[in-house]
Design a protein around this motif. Structure first.
Motif, short mmCIF file in Angstrom:
data_model
loop_
_atom_site.label_atom_id
_atom_site.label_comp_id
_atom_site.label_asym_id
_atom_site.label_seq_id
_atom_site.Cartn_x
_atom_site.Cartn_y
_atom_site.Cartn_z
N GLY A 70 0.83 -1.21 0.00
CA GLY A 70 0.00 0.00 0.00
C GLY A 70 0.85 1.25 0.00
O GLY A 70 0.55 2.22 0.70
N ALA A 71 1.91 1.24 -0.82
CA ALA A 71 2.94 2.30 -0.72
C ALA A 71 2.84 3.35 -1.82
O ALA A 71 3.77 4.11 -2.03
CB ALA A 71 4.33 1.66 -0.74
N ALA A 72 1.71 3.42 -2.52
CA ALA A 72 1.60 4.40 -3.62
C ALA A 72 1.55 5.83 -3.11
O ALA A 72 1.89 6.77 -3.83
CB ALA A 72 0.36 4.10 -4.45
N SER A 109 4.74 4.35 -9.20
CA SER A 109 5.95 4.90 -9.82
C SER A 109 6.48 6.14 -9.09
O SER A 109 7.68 6.35 -9.04
CB SER A 109 5.78 5.15 -11.32
OG SER A 109 4.54 5.62 -11.60
N GLU A 110 5.58 6.93 -8.48
CA GLU A 110 6.08 8.09 -7.72
C GLU A 110 6.94 7.63 -6.54
O GLU A 110 8.01 8.18 -6.28
CB GLU A 110 4.87 8.89 -7.21
CG GLU A 110 5.23 10.21 -6.57
CD GLU A 110 4.00 10.94 -6.06
OE1 GLU A 110 3.15 11.34 -6.88
OE2 GLU A 110 3.89 11.11 -4.82
N THR A 111 6.48 6.58 -5.86
CA THR A 111 7.24 6.07 -4.71
C THR A 111 8.57 5.47 -5.18
O THR A 111 9.61 5.66 -4.53
CB THR A 111 6.41 5.01 -3.95
OG1 THR A 111 5.11 5.54 -3.70
CG2 THR A 111 7.07 4.64 -2.64
N LEU A 112 8.53 4.76 -6.30
CA LEU A 112 9.76 4.18 -6.83
C LEU A 112 10.78 5.28 -7.14
O LEU A 112 11.98 5.15 -6.84
CB LEU A 112 9.45 3.35 -8.08
CG LEU A 112 10.59 2.50 -8.61
CD1 LEU A 112 11.05 1.49 -7.57
CD2 LEU A 112 10.17 1.78 -9.90
N ALA A 113 10.29 6.38 -7.72
CA ALA A 113 11.19 7.51 -8.03
C ALA A 113 11.80 8.06 -6.74
O ALA A 113 12.99 8.40 -6.70
CB ALA A 113 10.42 8.59 -8.79
N ILE A 114 11.01 8.13 -5.69
CA ILE A 114 11.52 8.64 -4.39
C ILE A 114 12.62 7.71 -3.87
O ILE A 114 13.67 8.16 -3.41
CB ILE A 114 10.35 8.74 -3.37
CG1 ILE A 114 9.42 9.87 -3.75
CG2 ILE A 114 10.87 8.92 -1.95
CD1 ILE A 114 8.12 9.95 -2.96
N ILE A 115 12.38 6.39 -3.97
CA ILE A 115 13.38 5.42 -3.50
C ILE A 115 14.69 5.62 -4.26
O ILE A 115 15.78 5.65 -3.67
CB ILE A 115 12.84 3.98 -3.71
CG1 ILE A 115 11.66 3.72 -2.78
CG2 ILE A 115 13.93 2.93 -3.51
CD1 ILE A 115 10.83 2.49 -3.14
N GLU A 116 14.57 5.81 -5.57
CA GLU A 116 15.78 5.99 -6.39
C GLU A 116 16.47 7.32 -6.09
O GLU A 116 17.70 7.39 -6.03
CB GLU A 116 15.43 5.80 -7.87
CG GLU A 116 15.17 4.31 -8.16
CD GLU A 116 14.49 4.03 -9.49
OE1 GLU A 116 14.13 4.99 -10.20
OE2 GLU A 116 14.29 2.83 -9.81
N GLN A 117 15.65 8.37 -5.84
CA GLN A 117 16.25 9.67 -5.44
C GLN A 117 17.05 9.53 -4.15
O GLN A 117 18.01 10.24 -3.92
CB GLN A 117 15.16 10.71 -5.20
CG GLN A 117 14.68 11.43 -6.45
CD GLN A 117 13.30 12.05 -6.21
OE1 GLN A 117 12.89 12.33 -5.08
NE2 GLN A 117 12.57 12.25 -7.30
N GLU A 118 16.62 8.62 -3.30
CA GLU A 118 17.33 8.40 -2.03
C GLU A 118 18.60 7.57 -2.25
O GLU A 118 19.31 7.24 -1.29
CB GLU A 118 16.42 7.70 -1.01
CG GLU A 118 15.23 8.52 -0.56
CD GLU A 118 15.60 9.71 0.33
OE1 GLU A 118 16.73 9.74 0.86
OE2 GLU A 118 14.76 10.62 0.45
N GLY A 119 18.85 7.17 -3.49
CA GLY A 119 20.06 6.41 -3.81
C GLY A 119 19.92 4.92 -3.57
O GLY A 119 20.92 4.18 -3.54
N ALA A 120 18.69 4.45 -3.39
CA ALA A 120 18.47 3.02 -3.11
C ALA A 120 17.91 2.32 -4.33
O ALA A 120 17.44 2.97 -5.28
CB ALA A 120 17.50 2.87 -1.94
#
Ligand SMILES: NC(=O)c1ccc[n+]([C@@H]2O[C@H](COP(=O)([O-])OP(=O)(O)OC[C@H]3O[C@@H](n4cnc5c(N)ncnc54)[C@H](O)[C@@H]3O)[C@@H](O)[C@H]2O)c1
Length: 252
Positions: free
Chosen positions: A12-14, A41-52
């Motif tokens: 439920g992480a959208a 996809s917004e959450t995935l982008a956040i994860i990638e912005q965090e370098g993960a």
């Protein structure tokens, strides 16, 4: 807290709290898999912005097949599962009305997602955790369960069931060093809360705060610490517990 080389699933992480958990695990080095019925996809982008590293899946937590596929995708990509945060639930879309006016289908749907969904996700990830002889499951309950929220009996009962399921599962899985705990937040300022209370939102927050020992409104970042702690090795001998993050409303 450091989650380097750890693999975390947040359901439920959208948006809302799930998205914030994903961000904060990623910030601390975890590989994070996120899923929802909505696009993540917004959450995935956040994860990638965090370098993960992250992955997203469209998962229906009520389905054994869908949750099995989710776990398999995570294992294929990252090779292990350390933490499962069971955050997905029906909340914002529910009607909050007196108990005898609740719609029967909505009652069933609430139990299906909020309770059965947790069972399905646990069944999907526990085989990997057992094999690893480690793992932490964090179930998201609600203050509704311990306070006894009026005019939302289906939601309240479902979140009380989350606490019961947490305790039962903690007993079953302790022998494998798999821990199961719950977090029960008070009203948090999320989109879903806006959907529930509409233009009464500010009044509800004021009334809620008036019952808290610490009279401050809860924001998404206020809930994260308890989830991170329970997901981490710092809580390695804590299981079956429910942490209330409620500004001091109900003392257990
Ligand atoms: N916001 C609050 O005040 C508050 C307080 C206490 C507890 N909680 C709990 O915290 C969690 C998140 O709350 P939120 O405010 O961010 O709500 P939210 O509605 O934004 O988040 C829940 C997510 O679960 C997803 N979902 C619903 N059914 C699903 C299914 N079958 N499969 C997969 N995903 C599904 C939704 O699409 C949604 O994105 C929920 O468990 C909620 O009950 C929230």
């Amino acid at each position: 807290m450091n989650f380097k080389n750890k693999v975390v699933i947040v359901t439920g992480a959208a948006r809302g709290l799930g998205q914030e958990y994903a961000r904060q695990f990623a910030r601390r080095g975890a590989n994070v898999a996120v899923n929802d019925l909505r696009d993540c996809s917004e959450t995935l982008a956040i994860i990638e912005q965090e370098g993960a590293a992250g992955i997203q899946a469209e998962t229906d937590v009520t389905s054994a097949e869908s949750t099995r596929e989710m776990a398999q995708a995570v294992l294929d990509k990252f090779g292990r599962i350390d933490v499962l945060v069971n955050n997905a639930a029906l909340y914002g879309s529910l009607s909050f009305v007196p108990f005898d006016r609740l719609d029967e289908d909505e009652w069933d749907a609430t139990m299906n997602v909020n309770v059965k969904g947790i069972w399905q996700c646990c069944k999907a990830v526990v085989p990997a955790m057992k094999e690893q002889e480690s793992g932490s499951i964090v179930n998201i309950s609600s203050l509704a369960a311990t306070y006894g929220m009026p005019n939302g009996l289906h939601y309240t009962a479902s979140k009380a069931a989350v606490i019961g399921a947490t305790r039962g599962l903690a007993r079953e899985l302790g022998r494998y060093s798999v821990r199961v705990n719950a977090v029960a937040p008070n009203v948090v300022n999320t989109d879903a809360t806006g959907e529930v209370f509409g233009d009464k939102r500010d009044k509800v927050v004021d009334v809620t705060m008036s019952q808290q020992a610490i009279r401050k409104p809860l924001e998404t970042e206020d809930i994260v610490g308890a989830v991170l702690y329970l997901g981490s090795d710092h809580s390695k001998l804590t299981t079956g517990q429910t942490i209330m993050v409620d500004g001091g409303t109900v003392f257990l």
